[in-house]
Scaffold this active site. Structure first.
Site, mmCIF file in Angstrom:
data_model
loop_
_atom_site.group_PDB
_atom_site.id
_atom_site.type_symbol
_atom_site.label_atom_id
_atom_site.label_comp_id
_atom_site.label_asym_id
_atom_site.label_seq_id
_atom_site.Cartn_x
_atom_site.Cartn_y
_atom_site.Cartn_z
ATOM 1 N N SER A 1 0.853 -1.189 0.000
ATOM 2 C CA SER A 1 0.000 0.000 0.000
ATOM 3 C C SER A 1 0.886 1.234 0.000
ATOM 4 O O SER A 1 2.025 1.188 0.471
ATOM 5 C CB SER A 1 -0.881 0.013 1.246
ATOM 6 O OG SER A 1 -1.395 1.323 1.464
ATOM 7 N N TYR B 1 -0.821 -0.226 10.224
ATOM 8 C CA TYR B 1 -0.916 -0.539 8.797
ATOM 9 C C TYR B 1 0.342 -0.060 8.056
ATOM 10 O O TYR B 1 0.937 -0.811 7.274
ATOM 11 C CB TYR B 1 -2.179 0.104 8.209
ATOM 12 C CG TYR B 1 -2.494 -0.370 6.810
ATOM 13 C CD1 TYR B 1 -2.746 -1.719 6.555
ATOM 14 C CD2 TYR B 1 -2.546 0.517 5.740
ATOM 15 C CE1 TYR B 1 -3.039 -2.158 5.267
ATOM 16 C CE2 TYR B 1 -2.839 0.090 4.463
ATOM 17 C CZ TYR B 1 -3.080 -1.245 4.223
ATOM 18 O OH TYR B 1 -3.360 -1.685 2.956
#
Lengths: 280, 250
Positions: free
Chosen positions: B146, B159
């Site tokens: 990501s 994350y």
């Protein structure tokens, strides 16, 4: 989605520095994917051979000789492309030179020591590697903005990403291409134009036969995780992907194609991290 | 015309997290390019959509639910896949979790959960399928990372940390496995629509995206086809972002 998004049918591509090496290999890949390809360099004779090879793939191809450090010649080349092929959708800026002391081209890539570089050598490297990229992008984008679709792929080098000892001019110009690309990606993001950068690592650049030369492969491959230099054909999938609708959300991206070379720590193969302890 | 390098006919891809939006897009794209699919997900995560998408393209699919964070269970999953298809040519590590919480409120259990789902799963599948690929002396690994692996976002520390871990695992494995003919790359989406055909034009993030639109999951699918393709093993160790220009913006 449709796999058809990977096809370049109906697209017109211009590739600079296309008479040999990586530029020629990328031009052939674009043709294999269905694009009509205009190949550009200084030598009409070599371009005619490449264009003939591309036409055998069943697409249109034409060689246009131009000095890309002259923006008038660049504008004329792009206009001729649009006039004869009906548009321009893809531009691959691949033209460039490496210099030897005194500004001669086609050397081993070692320029004069920085303290000895003349103004002329500096400007020759900047004009040929960087200004040409800007001139071609500017001329092509005038058409791409109107049609709301375009793909610009700038071919830089690992020398434009990391420092090299022997080539400050080349490194500066290639690094300049990276930032030019990122800036243009921002400016044209809402015009349907993506601008991306491919940085090839160790590829044979003097002539294709070197790829099969064992000495060359061993020498260049020893520091590369995949243990060999690149084959120019390996730039085909990436240049076609970035030229196609399939890469529609990727822009301003720098993609280094180097067999993992820049991922590896500077150490011999099998070297054990000196500070490491056993886990038990 | 389509480059034959992009056609994956006769190849088998194992995709983790195949129940998610990204997983659905990936299995559909790979099947359209010609691959048979081993679709893997956690227990109780339905794989009906993945099955429908793959069979629509006339390709075979084996769906397997199991514990993706347990080594024995992962071995069992991979063996089931190999029994059915005999080879695994492509591994897509797509299982992941994201949650939003200030760091000072994250419990050690929640932190471990992020590490386990995002990093341990990728480690276990890379290890198990990687051993098979080393035997074959070829293979393609595509990790789904990501843009948060490159940037920070408030309340997303777990994350960002794990996605940076995925990117660095990608880099490290490309160096370790290059000599075996295995290429390892990652795709990094940034700001994607919350459904294949849903475009929320009121989302305040849009003005931060140079393209002024969010990404669509089929765009990730096409990127995975490219990263899984043959003919360019010299591209390895890299994370390619799909970001509408976000990450190259000052």
């Amino acid at each position: 989605m449709s796999l058809q998004d990977f096809s370049l049918d109906g697209k017109v591509a211009v590739v600079t520095g296309a008479s040999r090496g990586l530029g020629k290999a990328m031009s052939i890949a674009l043709g294999r994917a269905g694009a009509d390809v205009i190949v550009v360099s200084r030598s009409q004779e070599q371009l005619d051979k490449v264009a003939a090879e591309i036409r055998e793939l069943g697409v249109r191809s034409l060689g246009i000789a131009a000095d890309l450090t002259d923006s008038k010649q660049v504008d004329r080349m792009i206009k001729q492309t649009v006039d004869e092929f009906g548009g321009i959708h893809i531009l691959v800026n691949n033209a460039g030179i490496v210099q030897s002391p005194g500004g001669k081209t086609d050397s081993d890539g070692n320029e004069s020591p920085a303290v000895d570089i003349s103004d002329e050598e500096w400007h020759l490297g900047m004009d040929t590697n960087l200004s040409s990229c800007f001139y071609c992008s500017r001329a092509a984008a005038r058409y791409m903005i109107k049609q709301k679709w375009g793909r610009i792929i700038n071919i830089t080098s690992v020398a434009g990403v990391r420092g090299t000892r022997g080539s400050p001019i080349y490194s500066a110009a290639k690094g300049g291409m990276v930032m030019l690309s990122k800036a243009l990606a921002q400016q044209w993001a809402q015009d349907g134009i993506t601008v991306n950068i491919i940085a090839p690592g160790s590829f044979p650049w003097r002539d294709l036969e070197d790829a099969t030369n064992a000495d060359f492969a061993n020498l260049r491959g020893s520091r590369i995780p995949i243990k060999r230099p690149g084959d120019p054909k390996e730039l085909g999938p990436i240049v076609v992907f970035l030229s196609s609708e399939a890469s529609s959300y990727t822009t301003g991206e720098l993609i280094v194609v180097d067999g993992g070379a820049l991922e590896a720590a500077a150490a011999p193969a099998g070297y054990i991290f000196p500070g490491i302890h056993t886990i038990n | 015309m389509i480059l034959e390098e992009f056609l994956l006919n006769g190849q088998t891809a194992l995709v983790t997290g195949a129940d998610s939006l990204s997983g659905n897009a990936i299995v559909s794209a790979l099947a359209e390019a010609g691959a048979n699919i081993i679709a893997v997900a956690n227990p109780n995560s339905p794989l009906d959509t993945a099955r429908k998408l793959v069979t629509q393209h006339g390709k075979k699919i084996l769906t397997i639910n199991g514990n993706l964070q347990d080594e024995e269970s992962v071995k069992e999953i991979v063996n089931k896949g190999l029994n059915q298809f005999s080879n695994i040519d492509i591994l897509v590590n797509n299982e992941q979790i994201a949650f939003s919480k200030p760091l000072i409120e994250i419990s050690p259990d929640e932190w471990r959960k992020a590490i386990d789902i995002n990093l341990l799963t990728t480690f276990l599948f890379s290890k198990t399928v990687g051993a098979h690929m080393i035997k074959l002396q070829k293979g393609k690994v595509v990790n789904i990372a990501s843009g948060m692996g490159d940037r920070g976002l408030e309340n997303s520390s777990s994350y960002s940390t794990t996605m940076a871990g995925i990117m660095q695992m990608t880099s490290a494995l490309s160096v370790e496995w290059g000599k075996y003919g295995i290429k390892v790359n990652a795709a990094g989406p940034v700001w994607f629509n919350n459904g294949e055909d849903i475009e929320d034009l009121s989302d305040p993030v849009l003005r931060y995206i140079p393209m002024r639109r969010k990404g669509n999951w089929h765009e990730l699918g096409r990127m995975v086809i490219f990263l899984a393709c043959d003919g360019s093993h010299f591209l390895t160790g890299k994370t390619l972002f799909l970001d509408g220009g976000v990450l190259s913006h000052a």
